[in-house]
Design a protein around this motif. Structure first.
Motif, PDB file in Angstrom:
ATOM      1  N   SER A 136       0.825  -1.203   0.000  1.00 50.78           N
ATOM      2  CA  SER A 136       0.000   0.000   0.000  1.00 50.78           C
ATOM      3  C   SER A 136       0.865   1.261   0.000  1.00 50.78           C
ATOM      4  CB  SER A 136      -0.918  -0.009   1.215  1.00 50.78           C
ATOM      5  OG  SER A 136      -1.613   1.197   1.322  1.00 50.78           O
ATOM      6  N   PHE A 138       3.894   1.472  -1.111  1.00 52.57           N
ATOM      7  CA  PHE A 138       4.549   1.528  -2.411  1.00 52.57           C
ATOM      8  C   PHE A 138       3.617   2.156  -3.444  1.00 52.57           C
ATOM      9  CE2 PHE A 138       6.185   0.148  -6.453  1.00 52.57           C
ATOM     10  CZ  PHE A 138       7.551   0.206  -6.287  1.00 52.57           C
ATOM     11  N   ALA A 139       2.325   1.810  -3.375  1.00 55.26           N
ATOM     12  CA  ALA A 139       1.346   2.381  -4.300  1.00 55.26           C
ATOM     13  C   ALA A 139       1.203   3.889  -4.094  1.00 55.26           C
ATOM     14  CB  ALA A 139       0.001   1.696  -4.122  1.00 55.26           C
ATOM     15  N   ASP A 140       1.405   4.360  -2.873  1.00 52.62           N
ATOM     16  CA  ASP A 140       1.398   5.796  -2.626  1.00 52.62           C
ATOM     17  C   ASP A 140       2.647   6.458  -3.205  1.00 52.62           C
ATOM     18  OD1 ASP A 140      -1.003   5.598  -1.284  1.00 52.62           O
ATOM     19  OD2 ASP A 140      -0.065   5.534   0.702  1.00 52.62           O
ATOM     20  N   LYS A 142       4.741   5.206  -5.832  1.00 55.09           N
ATOM     21  CA  LYS A 142       4.825   5.104  -7.294  1.00 55.09           C
ATOM     22  C   LYS A 142       3.434   4.866  -7.859  1.00 55.09           C
ATOM     23  CE  LYS A 142       9.301   5.252  -7.929  1.00 55.09           C
ATOM     24  NZ  LYS A 142       9.989   6.154  -8.813  1.00 55.09           N
ATOM     25  N   GLN A 143       3.140   5.517  -8.967  1.00 54.12           N
ATOM     26  CA  GLN A 143       1.866   5.316  -9.634  1.00 54.12           C
ATOM     27  C   GLN A 143       2.117   4.786 -11.042  1.00 54.12           C
ATOM     28  OE1 GLN A 143       2.362   8.461  -7.961  1.00 54.12           O
ATOM     29  NE2 GLN A 143       1.356   7.527  -6.210  1.00 54.12           N
ATOM     30  N   LYS A 163      -1.432  -3.767  -6.368  1.00 60.48           N
ATOM     31  CA  LYS A 163      -1.343  -2.895  -7.554  1.00 60.48           C
ATOM     32  C   LYS A 163      -0.796  -1.539  -7.141  1.00 60.48           C
ATOM     33  CE  LYS A 163      -5.227  -4.950  -9.987  1.00 60.48           C
ATOM     34  NZ  LYS A 163      -6.530  -4.668 -10.609  1.00 60.48           N
ATOM     35  N   PHE A 164      -0.112  -0.914  -8.082  1.00 57.28           N
ATOM     36  CA  PHE A 164       0.319   0.466  -7.852  1.00 57.28           C
ATOM     37  C   PHE A 164       0.111   1.297  -9.090  1.00 57.28           C
ATOM     38  CE2 PHE A 164       4.259  -1.424  -9.417  1.00 57.28           C
ATOM     39  CZ  PHE A 164       4.841  -0.436 -10.178  1.00 57.28           C
TER      40      PHE A 164
END
Length: 164
Positions: A136, A138-140, A142-143, A163-164
Motif C-alpha cells: 500500500s 509503495f502504491a502511494d 509510485k503510480q 497494484k500500484f
C-alpha cells in the motif's frame, strides 16, 4: 582433401550461414532491429560514444547535481518517502525493507517492482500483514497504469502483492 576435411569444412560453412541468417532475421528497415541497443552499448562501454567522445564525468569532478552524497538506492528513497508521508504502521512495516527493484523502470504498460524484507516464514509467517502495508505504501510512492508490486521475505518467498 580427404572426406573428413570436406565434412568439417561443410559443417563450418553451414554454421556461418545459419549465424548470418539468424543475425539478420526480423531486420526489415535495413538498420538495427533494437533501437535501444546503441544506447545500452554506450552505457556498458562507460559512456564512450561512436565518435570517440565520452559523456562520463571524471572521477574528481563533483558536478552541481551531486548533493554531497551518491544517489540513494530505491529502498532508501522508498523508506524516506514513507517516513515523510506514511502512517505509523506503514513506517514500522517499511523499516523491514532491505531492497527494492524495478521501481525506476516504468512504462505504464506492465510495470513490476519487487520489495525484499527481513521477515521470515513465507506466506504463513509474521510478514503477511506488514507486506500488505508495504504494498500500500509503495502504491502511494509510485503510480502506474498497470503496476504490480510483490513483497518477498528474507528467503525470497512471496509474502504478498498489490497494484500500484
Amino acid at each position: 582433401m580427404g572426406m573428413k576435411s570436406k565434412i568439417a569444412l561443410g559443417a563450418v560453412v553451414g554454421i556461418v550461414v545459419i549465424g548470418a541468417v539468424s543475425a539478420n532475421s526480423g531486420d526489415t528497415d535495413g538498420g538495427s532491429g533494437d533501437k535501444g541497443s546503441s544506447a545500452a552499448a554506450e552505457q556498458q562501454s562507460g559512456g564512450t560514444k561512436r565518435d570517440g567522445a565520452t559523456d562520463a564525468k571524471p572521477a574528481d569532478d563533483k558536478g552541481a547535481d551531486d548533493k554531497g552524497a551518491e544517489k540513494a538506492s530505491q529502498a532508501e528513497r522508498f523508506k524516506a518517502f514513507v517516513q515523510k508521508n506514511g502512517t505509523a504502521s506503514e513506517k514500522e512495516a517499511v523499516s523491514h525493507v532491505t531492497k527494492v527493484q524495478g521501481a525506476d523502470e516504468q512504462n505504464d504498460i506492465l510495470d513490476t517492482a519487487d520489495v525484499y524484507t527481513d521477515f521470515t516464514g513465507g506466506i504463513t509467517g509474521e510478514g503477511t500483514g506488514p507486506a500488505k502495508l508495504i504494498a500500500s505504501a509503495f502504491a502511494d510512492w509510485k503510480q502506474s497504469e498497470n503496476g504490480l508490486v510483490t513483497v518477498y521475505d528474507a528467503d525470497g518467498e512471496l509474502l504478498g502483492n498489490g497494484k500500484f
